[in-house]
Design a protein around this motif. Structure first.
Motif, PDB file in Angstrom:
ATOM      1  N   GLU A   1      73.689  23.324  54.480  1.00  0.00           N
ATOM      2  CA  GLU A   1      73.151  22.599  54.095  1.00  0.00           C
ATOM      3  C   GLU A   1      71.912  22.513  53.465  1.00  0.00           C
ATOM      4  N   TYR A   2      71.354  22.485  52.853  1.00  0.00           N
ATOM      5  CA  TYR A   2      70.406  22.993  51.549  1.00  0.00           C
ATOM      6  C   TYR A   2      68.708  23.394  52.574  1.00  0.00           C
ATOM      7  N   ASN A   3      68.668  22.639  53.638  1.00  0.00           N
ATOM      8  CA  ASN A   3      66.949  23.048  54.104  1.00  0.00           C
ATOM      9  C   ASN A   3      67.436  23.570  55.207  1.00  0.00           C
ATOM     10  N   LYS A   4      68.224  23.831  56.056  1.00  0.00           N
ATOM     11  CA  LYS A   4      68.610  25.122  56.621  1.00  0.00           C
ATOM     12  C   LYS A   4      68.058  26.489  56.213  1.00  0.00           C
ATOM     13  N   TYR A   5      67.188  27.709  56.763  1.00  0.00           N
ATOM     14  CA  TYR A   5      66.602  29.120  56.699  1.00  0.00           C
ATOM     15  C   TYR A   5      66.419  29.603  57.977  1.00  0.00           C
ATOM     16  N   LEU A   6      66.330  31.543  57.762  1.00  0.00           N
ATOM     17  CA  LEU A   6      66.148  31.973  58.630  1.00  0.00           C
ATOM     18  C   LEU A   6      64.678  32.388  57.724  1.00  0.00           C
ATOM     19  N   VAL A   7      63.996  33.560  59.361  1.00  0.00           N
ATOM     20  CA  VAL A   7      63.126  33.924  59.343  1.00  0.00           C
ATOM     21  C   VAL A   7      62.533  34.359  59.798  1.00  0.00           C
ATOM     22  N   GLN A   8      62.167  35.813  58.714  1.00  0.00           N
ATOM     23  CA  GLN A   8      61.811  36.831  59.325  1.00  0.00           C
ATOM     24  C   GLN A   8      60.175  37.312  58.440  1.00  0.00           C
ATOM     25  N   LYS A   9      59.823  38.631  59.682  1.00  0.00           N
ATOM     26  CA  LYS A   9      58.930  38.214  59.811  1.00  0.00           C
ATOM     27  C   LYS A   9      58.607  40.150  59.271  1.00  0.00           C
ATOM     28  N   VAL A  10      57.552  40.832  59.204  1.00  0.00           N
ATOM     29  CA  VAL A  10      57.390  41.999  58.037  1.00  0.00           C
ATOM     30  C   VAL A  10      55.914  42.450  58.193  1.00  0.00           C
ATOM     31  N   ASP A  11      55.834  43.516  59.130  1.00  0.00           N
ATOM     32  CA  ASP A  11      54.131  43.715  59.000  1.00  0.00           C
ATOM     33  C   ASP A  11      54.214  45.060  58.436  1.00  0.00           C
ATOM     34  N   PHE A  12      53.458  44.787  57.322  1.00  0.00           N
ATOM     35  CA  PHE A  12      53.106  45.948  56.539  1.00  0.00           C
ATOM     36  C   PHE A  12      52.662  46.850  56.782  1.00  0.00           C
ATOM     37  N   ALA A  13      51.925  46.460  58.075  1.00  0.00           N
ATOM     38  CA  ALA A  13      50.672  47.517  58.458  1.00  0.00           C
ATOM     39  C   ALA A  13      50.915  48.821  60.038  1.00  0.00           C
ATOM     40  N   ASP A  14      52.393  47.814  60.516  1.00  0.00           N
ATOM     41  CA  ASP A  14      52.863  48.635  60.976  1.00  0.00           C
ATOM     42  C   ASP A  14      54.209  50.042  61.121  1.00  0.00           C
ATOM     43  N   ARG A  15      53.674  51.063  60.339  1.00  0.00           N
ATOM     44  CA  ARG A  15      53.569  52.603  60.075  1.00  0.00           C
ATOM     45  C   ARG A  15      55.074  52.750  61.048  1.00  0.00           C
ATOM     46  N   THR A  16      54.968  52.108  62.263  1.00  0.00           N
ATOM     47  CA  THR A  16      56.119  52.860  63.746  1.00  0.00           C
ATOM     48  C   THR A  16      57.920  52.636  62.873  1.00  0.00           C
ATOM     49  N   THR A  17      57.710  51.272  61.934  1.00  0.00           N
ATOM     50  CA  THR A  17      58.646  50.935  61.891  1.00  0.00           C
ATOM     51  C   THR A  17      59.649  50.865  60.610  1.00  0.00           C
ATOM     52  N   SER A  18      60.890  51.197  60.276  1.00  0.00           N
ATOM     53  CA  SER A  18      61.068  50.865  58.627  1.00  0.00           C
ATOM     54  C   SER A  18      61.760  49.322  58.093  1.00  0.00           C
ATOM     55  N   ASN A  19      62.388  49.064  56.889  1.00  0.00           N
ATOM     56  CA  ASN A  19      62.872  48.367  56.808  1.00  0.00           C
ATOM     57  C   ASN A  19      63.917  48.632  55.540  1.00  0.00           C
TER      58      ASN A  19
ATOM     59  N   VAL B   1      73.812  42.519  54.015  1.00  0.00           N
ATOM     60  CA  VAL B   1      72.863  42.758  54.710  1.00  0.00           C
ATOM     61  C   VAL B   1      71.540  42.273  53.920  1.00  0.00           C
ATOM     62  N   LEU B   2      70.805  41.848  54.204  1.00  0.00           N
ATOM     63  CA  LEU B   2      69.223  40.971  53.148  1.00  0.00           C
ATOM     64  C   LEU B   2      67.994  41.930  54.369  1.00  0.00           C
ATOM     65  N   ASN B   3      67.175  42.134  53.219  1.00  0.00           N
ATOM     66  CA  ASN B   3      65.991  42.049  53.890  1.00  0.00           C
ATOM     67  C   ASN B   3      65.557  42.789  53.193  1.00  0.00           C
ATOM     68  N   VAL B   4      64.060  43.153  53.361  1.00  0.00           N
ATOM     69  CA  VAL B   4      62.391  43.179  52.769  1.00  0.00           C
ATOM     70  C   VAL B   4      62.987  45.043  52.888  1.00  0.00           C
ATOM     71  N   ASN B   5      61.901  45.390  51.470  1.00  0.00           N
ATOM     72  CA  ASN B   5      61.783  47.106  51.094  1.00  0.00           C
ATOM     73  C   ASN B   5      60.623  47.133  51.750  1.00  0.00           C
ATOM     74  N   LYS B   6      60.721  48.179  52.879  1.00  0.00           N
ATOM     75  CA  LYS B   6      59.640  48.696  53.883  1.00  0.00           C
ATOM     76  C   LYS B   6      60.173  50.110  54.310  1.00  0.00           C
ATOM     77  N   ASN B   7      60.176  51.162  53.300  1.00  0.00           N
ATOM     78  CA  ASN B   7      59.994  52.377  53.995  1.00  0.00           C
ATOM     79  C   ASN B   7      58.968  53.382  53.224  1.00  0.00           C
ATOM     80  N   PRO B   8      58.425  54.535  54.159  1.00  0.00           N
ATOM     81  CA  PRO B   8      58.096  55.858  53.654  1.00  0.00           C
ATOM     82  C   PRO B   8      58.571  57.104  52.917  1.00  0.00           C
TER      83      PRO B   8
END
Length: 273
Positions: A95-113, A226-233
């Protein structure tokens, strides 16, 4: 004594087939003699594109990159779950209007994407903080060329660096890294001119400059995206402001990035039938 063969026998944990190794120095000089001195064309150059099929001992050739494949398989990144952490990679348009939501906190340097780099090439899991899409079991096929993508998203900022990684999931549960794309959305339409995204607007990010692959997939293997946002050190992080990314600082990371990944996004995988 110097090894006469070029290349490495083991690459990022993967032992390549014996026939993939070749005397690269000898072939290079033969090719230079052919191009510069009019010598006979080297026998190993069957055509303009010469490639070795991963998973076999076979070399093949093609007249062009486009001639490496004669079909594409189109898979949509649907929002239908197949497990707690995986979604269906389907050939049926969702369906056209379906979506998944992702939240990325760039201020949190304890996690990586975005674990997109092929090291190791074969791994036991791709679970992480991005979205994983997995197909039904497929027939044996030859994936041959560069995969394409059309990612549809909306974000609350003006730019995003995204990654799309393609794997073969073998029948014995191993993930074989096939190829990946990583890119800045503001340069997707024109890599010479930055065009910022409009917050809240559904945008289309098209890509085709992915790493070329020739791999014989086993019967009952699945394709995984695998779909993601680039966030790594190790990266220059894109915080999504209007500023040039090189001038952004952690002060621009106050508001987390919110992405809606729409399920009419798709990838097209080149196959040779």
């Amino acid at each position: 004594m110097e090894h006469k063969w070029g290349g490495q026998e083991v690459i990022n944990g993967y032992t390549i087939s014996k026939n993939a190794l070749f005397p690269i120095k000898e072939y290079t000089y033969q090719w230079l003699d052919y191009i510069l001195k009019g010598a006979e064309k080297p026998a190993f150059l069957k055509d303009k594109i010469n490639y070795q099929i991963i998973g076999t001992d076979e070399w093949r050739s093609a007249a062009s990159l486009e001639a490496m494949h004669n079909s594409y398989l189109k898979f949509y990144l649907s929002s239908s779950k197949v497990s707690d952490k995986e979604y269906l990679l389907t050939q049926n348009k969702p369906e056209y209007n379906k979506y998944l939501v992702q939240k990325v906190d760039f201020a949190d340097r304890t996690t990586s994407n975005n674990d997109y780099y092929p090291d190791p090439i074969i791994r036991d899991s791709v679970a992480g903080n991005g979205y994983v899409f997995i197909s039904e079991p497929l027939d044996a096929m030859l994936v041959n060329g560069s995969f394409l993508g059309n990612i549809k998203l909306s974000i609350n900022k003006k730019d995003i660096d995204l990654g799309v990684t393609l794997y073969e999931l073998t029948p014995d549960g191993k993930y074989f890294h096939l190829s990946y794309y990583i890119g800045r959305a503001s340069y997707a339409k024109d890599n010479t001119k930055r065009q910022l995204l409009t917050p809240g607007k559904k945008e289309t990010i098209t890509f085709e400059n992915t790493h070329l692959i020739s791999k014989q997939l086993r019967k009952a293997s699945r394709l995984v995206v695998v779909l993601n946002v680039n966030k790594n050190p190790f990266s220059e992080l894109n915080y999504g402001s209007e500023k040039a990314v090189a001038t952004e600082t952690i002060a621009d990371a106050k508001e987390p990035l919110i992405i809606n990944w729409f399920s009419d996004s798709f990838v097209e995988v080149p196959v040779l039938k």
